[in-house]
Each structure stands twice: as structure tokens, then as C-alpha cells.
Write a protein that holds these residues in place. Sequence first.
Motif, PDB file in Angstrom:
ATOM      1  N   ARG A 125       0.719  -1.244   0.023  1.00 37.57           N
ATOM      2  CA  ARG A 125       0.001  -0.163  -0.104  1.00 37.57           C
ATOM      3  C   ARG A 125       0.989   1.181   0.078  1.00 37.57           C
ATOM      4  NH1 ARG A 125      -2.589   2.290   4.451  1.00 37.57           N
ATOM      5  NH2 ARG A 125      -0.692   2.173   5.461  1.00 37.57           N
ATOM      6  N   THR A 144      -5.253   3.295  -9.741  1.00 33.81           N
ATOM      7  CA  THR A 144      -5.837   2.094  -9.343  1.00 33.81           C
ATOM      8  C   THR A 144      -5.298   0.828  -8.587  1.00 33.81           C
ATOM      9  OG1 THR A 144      -7.019   2.525 -11.442  1.00 33.81           O
ATOM     10  CG2 THR A 144      -7.261   0.228 -10.554  1.00 33.81           C
ATOM     11  N   GLU A 162      -5.118   2.142  -5.069  1.00 35.94           N
ATOM     12  CA  GLU A 162      -6.596   1.757  -4.544  1.00 35.94           C
ATOM     13  C   GLU A 162      -6.752   0.150  -4.090  1.00 35.94           C
ATOM     14  OE1 GLU A 162      -9.501   3.512  -7.045  1.00 35.94           O
ATOM     15  OE2 GLU A 162      -8.849   5.668  -6.845  1.00 35.94           O
ATOM     16  N   LYS A 163      -6.347  -0.474  -4.871  1.00 33.75           N
ATOM     17  CA  LYS A 163      -6.464  -1.987  -4.807  1.00 33.75           C
ATOM     18  C   LYS A 163      -5.568  -2.435  -3.548  1.00 33.75           C
ATOM     19  CE  LYS A 163      -7.729  -3.055  -9.540  1.00 33.75           C
ATOM     20  NZ  LYS A 163      -7.147  -3.970 -10.793  1.00 33.75           N
ATOM     21  N   GLY A 174      -4.872  -0.370  -1.181  1.00 23.99           N
ATOM     22  CA  GLY A 174      -5.400   0.185   0.220  1.00 23.99           C
ATOM     23  C   GLY A 174      -6.584  -0.781   0.739  1.00 23.99           C
ATOM     24  N   THR A 175      -7.410  -1.284  -0.538  1.00 22.41           N
ATOM     25  CA  THR A 175      -8.580  -2.007  -0.556  1.00 22.41           C
ATOM     26  C   THR A 175      -8.301  -3.371   0.293  1.00 22.41           C
ATOM     27  OG1 THR A 175      -9.838  -0.797  -2.126  1.00 22.41           O
ATOM     28  CG2 THR A 175     -10.594  -3.234  -1.207  1.00 22.41           C
ATOM     29  N   ALA A 176      -6.960  -3.765  -0.405  1.00 21.69           N
ATOM     30  CA  ALA A 176      -6.676  -5.247   0.086  1.00 21.69           C
ATOM     31  C   ALA A 176      -6.122  -5.229   1.495  1.00 21.69           C
ATOM     32  CB  ALA A 176      -5.324  -5.657  -1.020  1.00 21.69           C
ATOM     33  N   THR A 205      -7.125  -2.925   3.648  1.00 19.97           N
ATOM     34  CA  THR A 205      -8.294  -2.888   4.649  1.00 19.97           C
ATOM     35  C   THR A 205      -8.910  -4.316   4.626  1.00 19.97           C
ATOM     36  OG1 THR A 205      -8.900  -0.724   3.963  1.00 19.97           O
ATOM     37  CG2 THR A 205     -10.528  -1.824   4.879  1.00 19.97           C
ATOM     38  N   ASN A 206      -9.138  -5.029   3.580  1.00 19.63           N
ATOM     39  CA  ASN A 206      -9.829  -6.373   3.803  1.00 19.63           C
ATOM     40  C   ASN A 206      -8.905  -7.308   4.765  1.00 19.63           C
ATOM     41  OD1 ASN A 206     -11.922  -5.464   1.894  1.00 19.63           O
ATOM     42  ND2 ASN A 206     -10.725  -6.329   0.142  1.00 19.63           N
ATOM     43  N   LYS A 211      -9.486  -6.461   8.193  1.00 25.34           N
ATOM     44  CA  LYS A 211     -10.733  -7.220   8.637  1.00 25.34           C
ATOM     45  C   LYS A 211     -10.743  -8.635   8.679  1.00 25.34           C
ATOM     46  CE  LYS A 211     -15.608  -7.062   7.412  1.00 25.34           C
ATOM     47  NZ  LYS A 211     -15.587  -8.714   7.641  1.00 25.34           N
TER      48      LYS A 211
END
Length: 809
Positions: A159, A463, A466-467, A469-471, A473-474, A477
Motif C-alpha cells: 500500500r 488504481t 486503491e486496490k 489500500g482495499t486489500a 483494509t480487507n 478485517k
Amino acid sequence: MINQIDIASFGSFQGLDWKKTVKDSGKTVQNFKRLNILYGRNYSGKTTLSRIFRSLETRKLPLNYIGSSFTMTGDKGAVTHTGLAAHNYDVRVYNRDFVTDNLSFLVNQEIGGVIKTFAIVGEQNKEIDDAIAAIEAKLGSVESKAGLRFDLEGKKKERDRTRTAHTTASSGLEEKLRLHASEKIKKNRQYGTAVYNISHIKTDIASTRQPDFVALTTEQQGSKLNLLKQEALPDVTGTLAISLKLESLTATATPLLSKAITPTKAIEELLKDSALQMWVKQGMGHHREKRDTCAFCRQDLPHDIWQVLDEHFSKESGDLETALDAAISSVTDEIATIAGLNAFTGTQFYAEERTAFEASSKALAQALGVYKKDLETLKKALETRKNNLFQPVSLKSPLHDATEIEKHVADINALITKSNGKTTTLEKDKTAARLALRLADVFAFVEAITYDKEVKNIATLSTTAEKAGTALTNAEKEIRDAEAEVQTLRAKQKDERKGAERVNALLNNFFGHDGIKLEAREEADKASVKFEITRNGKSAYNLSEGECSLIAFCYFMAKLDDPESKGKELIIYIDDPISSLDGNHIFFMYSLIESLIAKPLKNADGSNKYRYKQLFISTHNLDFLKYLKRLSIPMKKMPAAEGAKAKSVSDHEHFMIERNGASSNIMLMPSYLKDYITEFHYLFHQIYKCKDQAAAAENHEPFFGFGNNLRKFLEAFLFFKFPYHDDKSDSYERIKKFFGEDEDTAIVLINRLNNEFSHLESVPDRGFKPVEIPEIAKVANYVLDKIYISDKAQYNSLLKSINEPERVD
């Protein structure tokens, strides 16, 4: 994965040097593979070898093996007898010691024997703790460099890396735009703007990306720059008007050129010589007043010269000449007017119109040049006729294009109108010119820095960031959810019954034993449980050896799913699991190993995923060995030579453990044991090898054993061919029945080889003579041919069993 083992001293193994012992026929050292089948008779050293592997599992030497010395080498380094506590191999061994340690009740069913639960220290429920262990293994740690927590660190770095890459690329492009806006455009007064920043240049870049934008050419840029320097000009007065007269001149000249005239009394010499006629015509004007004397030669002229000449040059010819002179004069006047038709100059026009005017003016001049040539052609024709009044002249068609000349005239007049209109719009045009020049500069700039590619790259980096960052975050979680699940599982009541249920499922599913079970029963304090073997719901004692073997092995197979084993890359060693089992149970034992260990799983891409890192199975039982040859063979990819495709090869090997005297040894399994399912196939192969007598030069052993091999093969083959015979012990009668009584010679020959060559007691001198190779080859071919004729399908099946091509006659 373990590759080799050197055993200086361990039980019956003494001085085993792997590289000197375990070699193929080519003297190449062979290593342990992923799947390893070991065969050895009872007391050969199989269990002793398994104890070396179990010392890696327990990380200590077994009892009564003090002073032992060995070295195992593999992909995670070497392990010696002194380094058992610190190696990195995960080993699980099923042997007699495993049963003693975990299922002592099966060894001593009366005094103090127990069956350990699957629990480890602190563990109360296998199913829940398996789930916890799986989650903890999945979570992992940064220190162990494995699991979600370790992956989280990687995702954080990814990230941060992608953010940095995006920021760096975006900032770099912004800086290029800012620098060009302030240093190249803002300071260039030709662009006419005192305020210009990065927002302005972005707006201009957007304008250059419109579909209708066309960049200025170098010439257009020069024109725009000239326009900026341009002051207001006076209006261009008048317009260009050109009236072409060639058509009317041609109409006048055509009859003059074609008119036919003849002299009153012609002078033939003059008619034949137009140059002479012209010379005479011109001379008449010089001599008519002198009358009598030639001005050229001073000779007297003939007395009738003027009469003769006047009769030749009549009044009609004189009138024609006069008309020709007038026509020539008109054409000459028209030619003279061409040069002054276009009196306008480029300096009268503004910069943008000037270029177009000069182009149109040049094109007009070229078109008028063609028109002029047509006039000159007409004039020349008239002059030719004048020089020879008595000879008509034809006229060529004109080449000029009147329509083209009219177009150029119209274009120039339009430019005059446009240029005259510039005076009122000059300042507005200058503003548009500045914008066009600025956009041309911006366009050249973005092309030079590959702006579109940079923007696309920045978008891709955005992109990716962002991916990432999403990865992250996931992943965070997922870790929170897993940690919460662990807490939930730890809070649940523990229950060890699942371990016993797994053993019972294996007993029932694979061996059909639903009478004997392993049950988890509460202890007296009801705070813990113990495993107990029951038969029909009651505690079971006096178990048979076969029952003990089945329970112990199913217990081992179930224990491979405990928290310390499940999910790990295990090296599994199974030592002779079929003790005291009948044939059916031996097959089911093989099925259990194949289904739960050997058979590979499939990855999403279709490739194989193996449930073990390495597998060793040892046995003394030939029936079980026969089944083990059917286990799923693991494959591995071999590195390919440059330009070639990688290929897969089997990753398994067969070994034999032998004991000579007091010492055990490991070697490659001989082909007669490895390659043949039964001795019958082996005997057939030995006979087949003797069909070609030339083969004896390379391998003579089949020929020396031919008699004995043929006798045993025919006994088995003919017994199953003719299972009933009046005299069951008379093998000769079976031979006669199969080979036919009309072939006595062949039968005698076969009997000779079958008996004399396989027994030496009646003919002891036969053992001191060389083998009769031609005779053996002859008999081998005869026997093989008869089998083929008798049953082609069976013969070809036998060939297939020894990897030989089918016979087709």
C-alpha cells in the motif's frame, strides 16, 4: 524432503554409506524421492530404519540406542544424531513404537494400558483446537514470516509503495506542468497573458485533446507571429479584372490563315521557294523608285520586271498582307498586356492573407503563362502566313484554361475583400493568433513529455494504490474476524469425542468394522474424557492382532489431522501396517493410504496438490507390495534445456532392505521385484529375452536360467490352460495337448530343455559345458509362437505387461 541417509551405527545398520550403496545399473547414485516403497523380509531392518525417522519426530533417540550415529541430508539441511532437537523437518512415523507410546492398551490389555486422546498440552477438544490451530496458522506472525499477519505487513508495504509510486508520478507531472506554465508560457509575451499557472495549462491541454483540434504547422505559426507584428494597413483599392481576348483574336485570324489566293501570273521559282519570295517582296520596296538598276548587284533590271512582279504579287495578296499585319499587331498588344494584368503585391495584404495571395498570384501567373504561349502560337501562325501569302496555315488548339484563370482571379478578389476587412478585426485576430500559438506550444510540450502516457500510468498507479489500500483494509478485517473467531472458539465448551469419531469412521468406511469402536468416555470427575475400545457398546478386551493393527493404523491416520500435523508439509513413514491382516484387510489398508494420503488433490489450475511432502511405506508382504505399486505416482517437472518444453517425470522409487549376517543394508529394488506384478510375468519376460540368440552377447543370464524358467512357466501356463487332466501330475501330457502330438520333435526338444537344462543331477556333466544358445533361442521362439497362435489377445497382453510392443502378423 529427505534425500539420503548415512548410518554409521544404529541397531542392525552399521557403516551404511549411501553414495557407495544406493546406485542404479549405470552406477549413478539415486536419492529418496517423494514416494518411496521399501521391501524387506522380517528382521531385515525395516523397523530399525523407521526408528531413525521417528527420532526426528520425537527429537530424541529411542531407548537403548545410545551411542548411535547417523546423518540425514535433505532440502532443509542435514540432521545428525546430535542435532535432533533443532531440525526443521515435520516427520510423522507409524511403527511399533508409535503404537506403544499412544495405544499402550493394545500392547498390554490388562495392566495399565491406555489410549491417549489426540490432545496435546492444554488441549481439550480436538475439533475446536484444530479450528483454532488452523486459524492461528492462518494468522501466523511477522516473526515466522508466514500467515495473515505476515501478509498484512506485506500489504502495508505494498500500500505504501503504490501510494508513493502514485504520488511521485503525479507530483512529477504536476511539476513539469507548473514549470512550463511559469517559465515558458507566462514569460513569453507573444502569448499575451500576464497570469498563467498550472490550472491554465491544464485547461489548454484539455483544449488540445478535443477531436477538432489541429496543431499549427511551422508555416502557420510563422504566419501567426507575423500577424502579431502587423499594423493596420490601408484598404486595397480596386479589384482584379482579366478579360481574355484570345478567342476573338482567333476568330479574326482563322480566315486569314486559311484564305487561299493565287497570283495573276505566277513566278514558279518564287512559289517553290518561300524564302526567295519573301526576299523579292522585300526588295520590291527598295527598288521601285530606282527602276533600272539592282541595288544589290548594280546590274540593270529587266525592262519588264515590274510587270512580271506585279502580276505575281496581286492586289489580293497585298490586302491579305495588310490584314495579317493588323492581326499580328492585335495579338502583340494582347501579349503585352499580360504582364500588367495583376498589379497587386503581397505587401498590400495582412500576414495570413499574404501567404494565400502569393500562392494564388503565383498560380495565376502560371495560368497566364500558358495563355501567353497560346497568343504567341497564334502570332507565329500569322507571321508564317504573312511570309508565304500563297500557303494557308493551320492553327493548333489553345492549351490555357480560362476557368482556372477566372478561379484565381476570384480567389485574389476574395482575399482583397478579406484583407480589407481585417482592419476592423485586427485586434480580435491577434488575440486568436496568440491563443493558437499558445495551444501549439502546449501541444508540442505534452507530446514531448508523453503526457497521455504519463496520465495513463498515473491512473494505473492510482488504481493499483486503491486496490492495495482495499486489500490492506480487507486483510485487516480478515485478521480482526479471525482473532474474534479464535476468541469465540476458545470460549466454547471443549469436546474430545470428534477424535474418536474420526477413528470409528475410518474403521467403518474402509474396513467395515462397526462392532469395534473407539469411544470417548467421561472420567469420574466429569472434567475430562478418556478413549476406550468397545465392542457392541461394552469395553473390549482380548483383541486379536488383526483388530489391534486396524485400530492402531486408523488412530494414526486420524491423528494426522491433529493441530500439530494438519496443514503442515509432513514427511510420513509407515512401517509394515498389515501385520496379522488377511487379504481383504490388506487391500483396504492400501485403499486407506491411497485415499487419504497418496491420491493428489487438484489445484484451481488443474495441477496436482499432494497431501504429503514425502511418503515412505515399508512392508514384508508381497501381496501388500503388489498393491503399493498401484499407489498414485507423484510427478515433478524437470528443468528443460534452452528452447525445449519442461517435462514431467515420476517422483517415486523402490528400495530393498536386506540383512547380511548382523548388518542391514539399503539398495535399489531389483527389477524382478519392482517391475513385475507376479512371478508369472517375470518368467514370461525371461523366456522372451531368449528369442534372439544375439541378445546373449549383452545379457547371458536369461539363457543360463532358461531351462528352469521355461519349466516353471509351462507348469503355471498349462495348468491354467488345462485345469483338469486325468493324470494331474503328468506335465508331459499337458505339453502334448497344447503343442500337438504331430510335433513330436518339438515336444522332445522342449522336454529336454525343460528337464535336462533345469536339473543337473541326472546329467552332472551338463553343468561343465557351455549353454547351447541357438537351441535355446529356437525353443523360445517356438513356445512364444504357439502361445500367440493359441490366444493372440493373451499373448499381446503378456507383451504389454513387460513393456514390449504388441505382435501383429
